[in-house]
Design a protein around this motif. Sequence first.
Motif, short mmCIF file in Angstrom:
data_model
loop_
_atom_site.label_atom_id
_atom_site.label_comp_id
_atom_site.label_asym_id
_atom_site.label_seq_id
_atom_site.Cartn_x
_atom_site.Cartn_y
_atom_site.Cartn_z
N ALA A 148 -58.14 -45.69 -8.66
CA ALA A 148 -57.41 -44.77 -9.52
C ALA A 148 -55.94 -44.72 -9.11
CB ALA A 148 -58.03 -43.38 -9.46
N MET A 149 -55.69 -44.66 -7.80
CA MET A 149 -54.31 -44.64 -7.30
C MET A 149 -53.59 -45.93 -7.66
SD MET A 149 -52.34 -45.85 -4.47
CE MET A 149 -52.97 -45.71 -2.82
N ALA A 150 -54.26 -47.07 -7.50
CA ALA A 150 -53.64 -48.36 -7.81
C ALA A 150 -53.36 -48.47 -9.32
CB ALA A 150 -54.55 -49.49 -7.35
N GLU A 151 -54.29 -47.99 -10.14
CA GLU A 151 -54.08 -48.00 -11.59
C GLU A 151 -52.90 -47.09 -11.98
OE1 GLU A 151 -55.33 -49.75 -13.97
OE2 GLU A 151 -57.34 -50.42 -13.45
N ALA A 152 -52.74 -45.99 -11.25
CA ALA A 152 -51.61 -45.10 -11.52
C ALA A 152 -50.29 -45.80 -11.22
CB ALA A 152 -51.74 -43.82 -10.70
N ALA A 153 -50.27 -46.59 -10.12
CA ALA A 153 -49.07 -47.35 -9.79
C ALA A 153 -48.74 -48.35 -10.89
CB ALA A 153 -49.26 -48.06 -8.46
N LEU A 154 -49.76 -49.08 -11.36
CA LEU A 154 -49.56 -50.04 -12.45
C LEU A 154 -49.06 -49.32 -13.70
CD1 LEU A 154 -52.78 -52.25 -12.14
CD2 LEU A 154 -50.50 -52.76 -11.28
N MET A 155 -49.61 -48.15 -13.96
CA MET A 155 -49.25 -47.39 -15.15
C MET A 155 -47.79 -46.96 -15.11
SD MET A 155 -51.10 -43.94 -16.53
CE MET A 155 -50.28 -42.80 -17.63
N TYR A 168 -63.27 -46.31 -10.81
CA TYR A 168 -64.24 -46.73 -9.79
C TYR A 168 -64.27 -45.74 -8.62
CZ TYR A 168 -64.52 -51.33 -12.03
OH TYR A 168 -64.71 -52.36 -12.91
N ASP A 169 -63.08 -45.43 -8.09
CA ASP A 169 -62.98 -44.52 -6.95
C ASP A 169 -61.53 -44.08 -6.81
OD1 ASP A 169 -61.69 -46.75 -5.95
OD2 ASP A 169 -63.16 -47.19 -4.40
N TRP A 170 -61.24 -43.31 -5.77
CA TRP A 170 -59.89 -42.80 -5.54
C TRP A 170 -58.89 -43.96 -5.39
CZ3 TRP A 170 -59.01 -38.13 -1.74
CH2 TRP A 170 -57.67 -37.78 -1.73
N GLY A 171 -59.26 -44.97 -4.60
CA GLY A 171 -58.35 -46.08 -4.34
C GLY A 171 -57.94 -46.82 -5.60
N PRO A 200 -55.59 -45.95 4.76
CA PRO A 200 -55.44 -47.42 4.87
C PRO A 200 -56.24 -48.20 3.83
CG PRO A 200 -55.75 -46.45 7.04
CD PRO A 200 -55.98 -45.36 6.04
N GLU A 201 -57.44 -47.74 3.49
CA GLU A 201 -58.24 -48.46 2.50
C GLU A 201 -57.60 -48.36 1.12
OE1 GLU A 201 -62.24 -47.08 2.70
OE2 GLU A 201 -62.55 -47.82 4.74
N ARG A 202 -57.05 -47.20 0.79
CA ARG A 202 -56.37 -47.06 -0.49
C ARG A 202 -55.09 -47.91 -0.52
NH1 ARG A 202 -59.04 -41.94 -0.41
NH2 ARG A 202 -57.50 -40.75 0.74
N MET A 203 -54.42 -48.00 0.61
CA MET A 203 -53.23 -48.86 0.68
C MET A 203 -53.61 -50.31 0.44
SD MET A 203 -50.28 -47.43 1.15
CE MET A 203 -49.26 -48.62 1.99
N ALA A 204 -54.74 -50.74 0.98
CA ALA A 204 -55.19 -52.12 0.79
C ALA A 204 -55.47 -52.40 -0.68
CB ALA A 204 -56.43 -52.39 1.64
N VAL A 205 -56.10 -51.45 -1.36
CA VAL A 205 -56.38 -51.61 -2.79
C VAL A 205 -55.07 -51.68 -3.58
CG1 VAL A 205 -57.45 -50.56 -4.83
CG2 VAL A 205 -58.63 -50.47 -2.63
N LEU A 206 -54.12 -50.81 -3.22
CA LEU A 206 -52.83 -50.80 -3.90
C LEU A 206 -52.14 -52.15 -3.76
CD1 LEU A 206 -50.51 -49.38 -5.38
CD2 LEU A 206 -49.73 -48.53 -3.14
#
Length: 448
Positions: A138-145, A133-136, A165-171
């Motif tokens: 993708a980063m959250a999916e990487a953490a799950l992975m 969907y976006d950078w945020g 901060p927005e990416r942190m919220a998604v994570l």
Amino acid sequence: MARHYIPNSAHKEEMLREIGFSSIEDLFADVPKGMVKEFNLPEGKSEFEVFLELNEVLSKNKTVLEMPSFLGAGTYFHYVPAHVKYLIERSEFLTAYTPYQPEISQGILQALFEYQSLIAELVGLPVVNASMYDWGTAMAEAALMTVRLFRGKRKKFVVPKYTHPERMAVLRTYGAGPGIEIETVGWNEKGQLNLEELKEKVEGAAGVYIEMPNFFGILEEEIRAIGEITHDAGAFFVVGVDPTVLGIVEAPGELGADIVVGEAAYFGNPMNFGGPRAGIFAVRNDPKLIRQMPGRIIGMTKDAEGKRAFVMTLQTREQHIRRAKATSNICSNEALVAVAAAIHIASLGPRGIRELGEVILKNTAYLKKRLSEVGEIPFEAVNFKDVLVRFEKPYPEIHEALLERNIHGGYYVKPHFPELGEAALFAATETTRKEWVDALIEALKEVS
């Protein structure tokens, strides 16, 4: 006998009888009294009258050419060549969705294959999906992975405290269900990751994440060392990247990254009020990593007649064959954004991407130099796009005063990082004009 379709009121009584109701009121009887109200709608208007009214509303907006913007912080004004928009408006691309019968969708599959190939060259890793969907996300999916790769034995994911901060919220949202433990690491005097603190917190982590450039706009100088610390602890190294910087810095895959995420929409896509986007997701050529990738991978093969053909090599979505074993449920069509990025990257070529990065770096350096005349630059390091500057006066007051002077100022950082004081991020790209920066500084001298 003629049938009524628009509106379908002729069938109302028949439909009510079929579902066991005698009136519309009975159908909505479960709605509490007083909640159903009559809409006081105006009389209908002609299409031209609606056009005039909407045009009047839209005329109140100002573009970044009419009001120079230094907002940045993740959304930037890049120039998109005219031919990119023309090409993605072709019906073959514009109507494309995730191909459920991929063998009949050779055109869009090839376009996505080209996207994957171009991103792979940029980030320095061979396996790229199409796309997130976006950078945020993708980063959250990487953490799950990374957690899945340890089969739940490790659930800690280490990130810089100054991650966007927005990416942190998604994570945090993505990680809440699986119980991911988010550990943060602070910054040093240069505004870069504190390596000594990282060494203390990396033990038992599934993954470590950094961004290039980071939220402060600073390029990390010790990426290779961070990767070595991460790998020594047995964790996976995840790097988030703004791909427009990759013409002037070493690719994260060549610096030791196991997984690279980022934002593809910085190529080929306008700001669009912040979306839609297309998240980059790339991994090393390791079967255990590839099998845990979210989304889909397009591959090239040969058909029964020996001709080149494109297929969906990996489909990990729950709507496909994976069902309950799916690693993600990426559903909406980010493919059009990815195709636009591919067209733009291919148009620039290696030389153009390098020149793009050089111009952005030069414009950022000029912005930083001028901002130092009106505020404090707390971190002395190389900046790309964003520059953090601190003021004595409350920044919201400064921002309002800039708006009155037809300049859109920076992104207020204090709500996220109060320890930085009255600080804001100001951004420059290849589109930033010298006269815009000079006008900004003159205005700041008056209002700050």
